[in-house]
Design a protein around this motif. Structure first.
Motif, PDB file in Angstrom:
ATOM      1  N   ILE A  87      81.364  11.478  32.174  1.00  0.00           N
ATOM      2  CA  ILE A  87      80.679  12.705  31.752  1.00  0.00           C
ATOM      3  C   ILE A  87      80.080  12.570  30.686  1.00  0.00           C
ATOM      4  O   ILE A  87      78.759  12.979  30.223  1.00  0.00           O
ATOM      5  N   ILE A  88      80.891  11.952  29.467  1.00  0.00           N
ATOM      6  CA  ILE A  88      80.214  11.787  27.922  1.00  0.00           C
ATOM      7  C   ILE A  88      78.893  10.797  28.273  1.00  0.00           C
ATOM      8  O   ILE A  88      77.927  11.046  27.563  1.00  0.00           O
ATOM      9  N   ASN A  89      78.948   9.939  28.889  1.00  0.00           N
ATOM     10  CA  ASN A  89      77.864   8.883  29.001  1.00  0.00           C
ATOM     11  C   ASN A  89      76.658   9.529  29.875  1.00  0.00           C
ATOM     12  O   ASN A  89      75.384   9.287  29.472  1.00  0.00           O
ATOM     13  N   GLN A 141      74.876  11.695  27.608  1.00  0.00           N
ATOM     14  CA  GLN A 141      74.010  11.175  26.687  1.00  0.00           C
ATOM     15  C   GLN A 141      72.911  10.749  27.238  1.00  0.00           C
ATOM     16  O   GLN A 141      71.714  10.769  26.662  1.00  0.00           O
ATOM     17  N   TYR A 142      72.854  10.073  28.360  1.00  0.00           N
ATOM     18  CA  TYR A 142      71.776   9.645  29.145  1.00  0.00           C
ATOM     19  C   TYR A 142      70.841  10.945  29.411  1.00  0.00           C
ATOM     20  O   TYR A 142      69.518  10.714  29.259  1.00  0.00           O
ATOM     21  N   GLN A 196      70.389  13.429  27.839  1.00  0.00           N
ATOM     22  CA  GLN A 196      69.810  13.789  26.594  1.00  0.00           C
ATOM     23  C   GLN A 196      68.188  12.910  26.495  1.00  0.00           C
ATOM     24  O   GLN A 196      67.331  13.546  25.987  1.00  0.00           O
ATOM     25  N   SER A 197      68.443  11.694  26.683  1.00  0.00           N
ATOM     26  CA  SER A 197      67.160  10.938  26.499  1.00  0.00           C
ATOM     27  C   SER A 197      66.247  11.336  27.579  1.00  0.00           C
ATOM     28  O   SER A 197      65.020  11.329  27.553  1.00  0.00           O
ATOM     29  N   ALA A 198      66.802  11.326  28.811  1.00  0.00           N
ATOM     30  CA  ALA A 198      66.024  11.313  30.161  1.00  0.00           C
ATOM     31  C   ALA A 198      64.944  12.858  29.977  1.00  0.00           C
ATOM     32  O   ALA A 198      64.021  12.997  30.234  1.00  0.00           O
ATOM     33  N   SER A 254      73.645  18.821  22.917  1.00  0.00           N
ATOM     34  CA  SER A 254      74.418  18.565  23.937  1.00  0.00           C
ATOM     35  C   SER A 254      75.862  18.951  23.646  1.00  0.00           C
ATOM     36  O   SER A 254      76.169  18.939  22.717  1.00  0.00           O
ATOM     37  N   LEU A 283      64.813   3.982  28.285  1.00  0.00           N
ATOM     38  CA  LEU A 283      65.124   4.868  26.969  1.00  0.00           C
ATOM     39  C   LEU A 283      64.581   4.311  25.896  1.00  0.00           C
ATOM     40  O   LEU A 283      65.305   3.209  25.381  1.00  0.00           O
ATOM     41  N   THR A 330      72.659   3.795  26.670  1.00  0.00           N
ATOM     42  CA  THR A 330      72.426   5.388  27.105  1.00  0.00           C
ATOM     43  C   THR A 330      71.576   6.211  26.244  1.00  0.00           C
ATOM     44  O   THR A 330      71.057   7.092  26.416  1.00  0.00           O
ATOM     45  N   GLY A 331      71.692   5.654  24.808  1.00  0.00           N
ATOM     46  CA  GLY A 331      71.455   6.554  23.672  1.00  0.00           C
ATOM     47  C   GLY A 331      72.848   7.190  23.289  1.00  0.00           C
ATOM     48  O   GLY A 331      73.518   7.313  23.977  1.00  0.00           O
ATOM     49  N   TYR A 389      74.169   3.513  35.561  1.00  0.00           N
ATOM     50  CA  TYR A 389      75.141   3.470  35.086  1.00  0.00           C
ATOM     51  C   TYR A 389      76.408   2.684  35.529  1.00  0.00           C
ATOM     52  O   TYR A 389      76.798   2.521  36.803  1.00  0.00           O
TER      53      TYR A 389
END
Lengths: 381, 381
Positions: free
Chosen positions: A329-331, A334-335, A337-339, A375, B23, B43-44, B60
């Motif tokens: 969930i965390i990763n 984060q992904y 957020q960029s995408a 986020s 990214l 991931t950022g 991922y």
């Protein structure tokens, strides 16, 4: 209501703010309250595009018709949320958030609203829906046009007291009326044309306005009336406001209507729908396919998008999947957020919620003005 | 991993970043990837207290034992969340978020973890739980001590490639072992003392360490092992880590343990519990009573609070109620923003989620460093 304005206007009256109970930044104890939470106060403002709400004796002032519209909208909760948020937005055209505070409607009671929403009949002469003509045929019966009514009060400050500055009335008209021929029987539908939605809405608005003017408190304030077309029960977005009128003090019939050209969509669009804006739909499609490629077995990426005058107002994106760990969930967040930053339209508010069967796991948000998404991952100890 | 560090280290290799897929801020295509999403990327980072995650060919990198611990924890999901978040926090002591990236465990496979979690037997010589002694008596049987194992990989950058910098292993030991005497039968419990939790945890950790060292990739890296005591199934907070060890390259048995003095509570406390810190419990009680007084028929205000060395680490507050309108949610949330600021402990992270039967309606959050709560109301078009 700006803090500075409040402080200036409170000068000259004695305030005893106790250590707990008053929200210092927004206290407006009427007549110099002496105990913790006596008198009228305001909730405080999370940002200046929101109204402060009215608190009385430490308690939130709930609507006098609380719960009536809710029951009416049980079949599509989306209508309720979009109706109320939309009604606030219409009100902001007339009642600025810096001058007015919001109070839930205090002039229409539960029984009044219930009677008005019902059919006209011998026992209920005030019903705003037409008399039954006895027919149960979808095309011949008189449908229920009026589905919900909501009152919102807008308060201004005079001599350190809150007084009514104006009210807004939202009127929700069905685009489909669902009915049963027998109790617990099958549900039938009567479709209501856009022309009828508009004509019935205006007729009901006139009647409501003239009734409201008979209340002495409402004789001399501006009354905004906004008309809303309810979405059908199977819709994945709520309905939309299509026009409103601003009625000056003492006017008892609506003299002119302003139209609102607003429509909501669900992305991905169905094959039969045409795209409101190909750039936006392409953005969403690219985002969706990137995200689905990134994370195994995503079960859904959908969006609600609202347009006013064919311009995107904002998007709510929902992503659903099963997660096998908190680190996923965390990763994933984060992904995203960029995408999201890369693919989604800029300069409009966008919310993204990430859910599993256990509920919301994380969410991302960007306001219209902000450059980056913030986020939050929901955690547990 | 700081962006600047990344850019510097990437100088000298040719990167073809296409318009979509990478990214940019965190691309680290190994060996000069040429297409949209080939090679390894990150991931950022949503903030610098979080690890970046590893992406391979646009996807991922999920755990090789994905789903195994999840099934094991089906009865109390809280153990899963607190175990994984806690394991990240333990790892941060050894592997700083600015130098290391996070990768889900790649060395322990599903079948390995399943076998290890099972009892030792003829058919499963690798089982880390004791052989059954045949007894079904709660006090005489050999309980299942080991409930979950999780591997986390920490990666460093060398010559523009990610290489393994170390791993962390979390080991979850039951405080209560739930078992059945017959399939579909009643559930019985074997309580496990704190002394046993500690002794069994250490014994299993030693065995796990020596097995891991037999894998060539893991011979020469630091291996952190952290021991977690699982909460019982009826707990409203997860369990807690109670000690960890940092094992240098090639070491095959644990030479020393560091203790972690961590405990989680649910507020309001039950009558039999003593308060970890009376200031915090008073703060929460005041907040709760103010909020309950403010809004009609709130059905619940509870909090999870975690303490390390008797200092509050943070709080997650849950407020549940029925709402009759979106405006109630908006105004309640605005009020909470002031009330939380006023009553709740400062300098620790606090989350507040507001839910109805329809799910999360709004949420507020304040980080340890922030002065004010931010809030978000979930909306719908």
């Amino acid at each position: 209501m700006k803090r500075i304005r409040l402080i200036v206007s409170l000068l000259g009256i004695i305030l005893f703010l106790s250590a707990c109970g008053n929200l210092d930044s927004s206290s407006m104890s009427s007549g110099g309250g002496t105990s913790t939470s006596k008198g009228t106060q305001l909730t405080g403002q999370s940002d200046d595009s929101q109204y402060e709400g009215v608190i009385k004796n430490g308690k939130y002032v709930t609507s006098k018709s609380r719960g009536v519209s809710n029951t009416q909208n049980a079949d599509n909760q989306l209508n309720l949320k979009s109706f109320e948020t939309g009604l606030l937005n219409v009100s902001k055209n007339e009642f600025s958030t810096s001058k007015y505070a919001f109070r839930e409607g205090q002039y229409l009671s539960k029984s009044t609203v219930s009677n008005w929403l019902d059919r006209e009949s011998k026992s209920n002469p005030d019903g705003l829906n037409p008399k039954s003509n006895g027919s149960t045929s979808p095309t011949k019966r008189n449908p229920i046009y009026l589905q919900q009514i909501e009152e919102q009060d807008y308060m201004i400050q005079k001599d350190s007291k809150l007084t009514l500055g104006g009210i807004t009335i939202g009127i929700g008209i069905n685009s489909v009326d669902y009915y049963k021929k027998a109790q617990y029987g099958a549900t039938y539908e009567t479709d209501i044309s856009n022309a009828q939605v508009k004509a019935q809405g205006r007729k009901i608005a006139n009647e409501v306005l003239s009734r409201l003017r008979k209340k002495s408190a409402l004789k001399n304030v501006p009354i905004v009336i906004a008309l809303y077309k309810q979405a059908s029960n199977d819709s994945l977005v709520g309905g939309n406001f299509f026009s409103y009128s601003v009625n000056k003090n003492e006017s008892t019939s609506v003299s002119s209507w302003k139209s609102i050209n607003q429509k909501s969509y669900v992305f991905p669009l169905s094959d039969s729908q045409s795209s409101p804006n190909t750039n936006d739909t392409t953005s969403f499609t690219n985002f969706k396919s990137q995200v689905e490629d990134f994370f195994p077995n995503l079960s859904g990426v959908t969006a609600q998008a609202q347009y006013t005058d064919k311009q995107l107002d904002g998007m709510n994106i929902k992503i659903t999947t099963q997660f096998y760990s908190q680190t996923e969930i965390i990763n994933f967040t984060q992904y995203l957020q960029s995408a999201a930053q890369k693919y989604l339209p800029s300069n409009v508010p966008i919310d993204i919620t990430v859910s599993s069967t256990d509920g919301v796991q994380s969410f991302l948000s960007r306001t219209a003005k902000a450059k980056k998404f913030t986020s939050h991952v929901f955690n547990s100890y």
